[in-house]
Design a protein around this motif. Sequence first.
Motif, mmCIF file in Angstrom:
data_model
loop_
_atom_site.group_PDB
_atom_site.id
_atom_site.type_symbol
_atom_site.label_atom_id
_atom_site.label_comp_id
_atom_site.label_asym_id
_atom_site.label_seq_id
_atom_site.Cartn_x
_atom_site.Cartn_y
_atom_site.Cartn_z
ATOM 1 N N ALA A 21 -2.189 -14.108 1.817
ATOM 2 C CA ALA A 21 -2.112 -15.641 2.236
ATOM 3 C C ALA A 21 -3.222 -16.384 1.467
ATOM 4 O O ALA A 21 -3.361 -17.510 1.223
ATOM 5 C CB ALA A 21 -2.270 -15.855 3.690
ATOM 6 N N ALA A 22 -4.451 -15.751 0.898
ATOM 7 C CA ALA A 22 -5.450 -16.051 0.267
ATOM 8 C C ALA A 22 -4.954 -17.015 -1.267
ATOM 9 O O ALA A 22 -5.556 -18.014 -1.336
ATOM 10 C CB ALA A 22 -6.232 -15.057 -0.097
ATOM 11 N N THR A 23 -3.815 -16.373 -1.605
ATOM 12 C CA THR A 23 -3.232 -16.982 -2.884
ATOM 13 C C THR A 23 -2.043 -17.630 -2.395
ATOM 14 O O THR A 23 -1.398 -18.254 -3.567
ATOM 15 C CB THR A 23 -3.217 -15.927 -4.108
ATOM 16 O OG1 THR A 23 -2.233 -14.949 -3.450
ATOM 17 C CG2 THR A 23 -4.437 -15.483 -4.468
ATOM 18 N N ASN A 24 -1.466 -17.602 -1.530
ATOM 19 C CA ASN A 24 -0.127 -18.031 -1.209
ATOM 20 C C ASN A 24 -0.112 -18.440 0.145
ATOM 21 O O ASN A 24 0.091 -17.966 1.373
ATOM 22 C CB ASN A 24 1.200 -17.176 -1.295
ATOM 23 C CG ASN A 24 2.438 -17.888 -1.063
ATOM 24 O OD1 ASN A 24 2.511 -18.911 -0.420
ATOM 25 N ND2 ASN A 24 3.639 -17.182 -1.625
ATOM 26 N N ASP A 25 -0.511 -19.892 0.315
ATOM 27 C CA ASP A 25 -0.594 -20.569 1.984
ATOM 28 C C ASP A 25 0.637 -20.147 2.857
ATOM 29 O O ASP A 25 0.288 -20.199 4.026
ATOM 30 C CB ASP A 25 -0.855 -21.877 1.852
ATOM 31 C CG ASP A 25 -1.453 -22.455 3.302
ATOM 32 O OD1 ASP A 25 -2.269 -22.072 3.654
ATOM 33 O OD2 ASP A 25 -1.010 -23.432 3.421
ATOM 34 N N LYS A 26 1.779 -20.088 2.232
ATOM 35 C CA LYS A 26 2.942 -20.014 3.116
ATOM 36 C C LYS A 26 2.957 -18.595 4.007
ATOM 37 O O LYS A 26 3.549 -18.526 4.802
ATOM 38 C CB LYS A 26 4.324 -20.101 2.210
ATOM 39 C CG LYS A 26 5.452 -20.120 2.982
ATOM 40 C CD LYS A 26 6.695 -20.822 1.953
ATOM 41 C CE LYS A 26 7.881 -21.162 2.731
ATOM 42 N NZ LYS A 26 8.957 -21.631 2.250
ATOM 43 N N LEU A 27 2.024 -17.644 3.310
ATOM 44 C CA LEU A 27 1.953 -16.371 3.895
ATOM 45 C C LEU A 27 1.085 -16.359 5.101
ATOM 46 O O LEU A 27 1.185 -15.510 5.704
ATOM 47 C CB LEU A 27 1.643 -15.422 2.862
ATOM 48 C CG LEU A 27 2.608 -15.085 1.739
ATOM 49 C CD1 LEU A 27 2.074 -14.116 0.725
ATOM 50 C CD2 LEU A 27 3.902 -14.488 2.320
ATOM 51 N N ASN A 67 1.688 -8.327 -3.163
ATOM 52 C CA ASN A 67 0.952 -7.493 -4.080
ATOM 53 C C ASN A 67 0.222 -6.357 -3.510
ATOM 54 O O ASN A 67 -1.028 -6.131 -3.728
ATOM 55 C CB ASN A 67 0.221 -8.392 -4.855
ATOM 56 C CG ASN A 67 -0.582 -7.676 -6.165
ATOM 57 O OD1 ASN A 67 0.035 -6.883 -6.596
ATOM 58 N ND2 ASN A 67 -1.825 -8.087 -6.524
ATOM 59 N N SER A 68 0.940 -5.549 -2.890
ATOM 60 C CA SER A 68 0.169 -4.676 -1.879
ATOM 61 C C SER A 68 1.112 -3.358 -2.139
ATOM 62 O O SER A 68 1.819 -2.724 -1.161
ATOM 63 C CB SER A 68 0.056 -4.939 -0.530
ATOM 64 O OG SER A 68 -0.750 -5.852 -0.163
ATOM 65 N N PRO A 69 1.048 -2.722 -3.551
ATOM 66 C CA PRO A 69 1.948 -1.480 -3.483
ATOM 67 C C PRO A 69 1.379 -0.227 -2.565
ATOM 68 O O PRO A 69 2.338 0.549 -2.404
ATOM 69 C CB PRO A 69 1.628 -1.075 -4.995
ATOM 70 C CG PRO A 69 0.168 -1.774 -5.466
ATOM 71 C CD PRO A 69 0.233 -3.082 -4.472
ATOM 72 N N GLU A 70 0.192 -0.376 -2.023
ATOM 73 C CA GLU A 70 -0.045 0.702 -1.042
ATOM 74 C C GLU A 70 0.754 0.696 0.211
ATOM 75 O O GLU A 70 0.788 1.696 0.953
ATOM 76 C CB GLU A 70 -1.610 0.538 -0.572
ATOM 77 C CG GLU A 70 -1.880 -0.692 0.169
ATOM 78 C CD GLU A 70 -2.279 -1.825 -0.624
ATOM 79 O OE1 GLU A 70 -2.908 -2.806 -0.221
ATOM 80 O OE2 GLU A 70 -2.013 -2.015 -2.004
ATOM 81 N N LEU A 71 1.460 -0.480 0.569
ATOM 82 C CA LEU A 71 2.396 -0.475 1.718
ATOM 83 C C LEU A 71 3.568 0.415 1.299
ATOM 84 O O LEU A 71 4.065 1.161 2.355
ATOM 85 C CB LEU A 71 3.123 -1.918 1.748
ATOM 86 C CG LEU A 71 1.877 -2.972 2.208
ATOM 87 C CD1 LEU A 71 2.851 -4.262 2.197
ATOM 88 C CD2 LEU A 71 1.385 -2.699 3.500
ATOM 89 N N GLU A 72 4.100 0.759 0.114
ATOM 90 C CA GLU A 72 5.081 1.550 -0.245
ATOM 91 C C GLU A 72 4.473 3.105 0.098
ATOM 92 O O GLU A 72 5.332 3.960 0.900
ATOM 93 C CB GLU A 72 5.514 1.519 -1.494
ATOM 94 C CG GLU A 72 6.003 0.378 -2.087
ATOM 95 C CD GLU A 72 6.303 0.091 -3.508
ATOM 96 O OE1 GLU A 72 6.012 1.105 -4.121
ATOM 97 O OE2 GLU A 72 6.452 -1.018 -3.738
ATOM 98 N N ASN A 73 3.352 3.466 -0.286
ATOM 99 C CA ASN A 73 2.935 4.745 0.237
ATOM 100 C C ASN A 73 2.664 4.819 1.730
ATOM 101 O O ASN A 73 3.186 5.968 1.863
ATOM 102 C CB ASN A 73 1.402 4.819 -0.798
ATOM 103 C CG ASN A 73 0.747 6.287 -0.167
ATOM 104 O OD1 ASN A 73 -0.092 6.437 0.641
ATOM 105 N ND2 ASN A 73 1.426 7.218 -0.813
ATOM 106 N N TYR A 74 2.207 3.995 2.327
ATOM 107 C CA TYR A 74 1.986 3.999 3.762
ATOM 108 C C TYR A 74 3.382 4.163 4.410
ATOM 109 O O TYR A 74 3.566 5.398 5.238
ATOM 110 C CB TYR A 74 1.328 2.605 4.327
ATOM 111 C CG TYR A 74 1.420 2.869 5.885
ATOM 112 C CD1 TYR A 74 0.439 3.228 6.602
ATOM 113 C CD2 TYR A 74 2.456 1.893 6.467
ATOM 114 C CE1 TYR A 74 0.398 3.222 7.887
ATOM 115 C CE2 TYR A 74 2.355 2.011 7.900
ATOM 116 C CZ TYR A 74 1.163 2.553 8.452
ATOM 117 O OH TYR A 74 1.322 2.471 9.926
#
Length: 159
Positions: A21-27, A67-74
Amino acid sequence: MARKATKAADNIYYKARIEAAATNDKLNSREGAAEIIGIDRTRLARIELDSICAYPEEVLMMADIYNSPELENYFCCEQCPIGKYTVPQLKVLGIDRATIQVLASLKNIDDVRRDLLDITSDGVITEDEKPKLKSIIKTLDEISINSQELKLCIQKNLK
């Protein structure tokens, strides 16, 4: 700006959304995020509150959008019934730390190569060779995890 969801504060999907959300306010809101992801707001809320498990397709969308590829690993190592037993949990490291770990794990690769050739050259693994083979597997696992962590770091920084 939306208020922080205290019940979801420790949830990885929530944390990733708030960071994005720091780069996309809609989030900043679940409504906005759900619209972008293409799921119902209440479903996203239940995922962030750990009431339900996300579908793999949803995780892929969130990983891309946040932009969190770590979610896939989690998802694979914590929530997938098969991955829980086969996928190692990766750490999100800085690129400098991840690079150092990869290079450090490769320092003994010549010894591993030599030992592996010695053990397998005759096509038979004897009892006295098994401890050395277990050590080789441990080294290969370390190299694999370190290289995956570096890849994760690079993916996160490419976007």
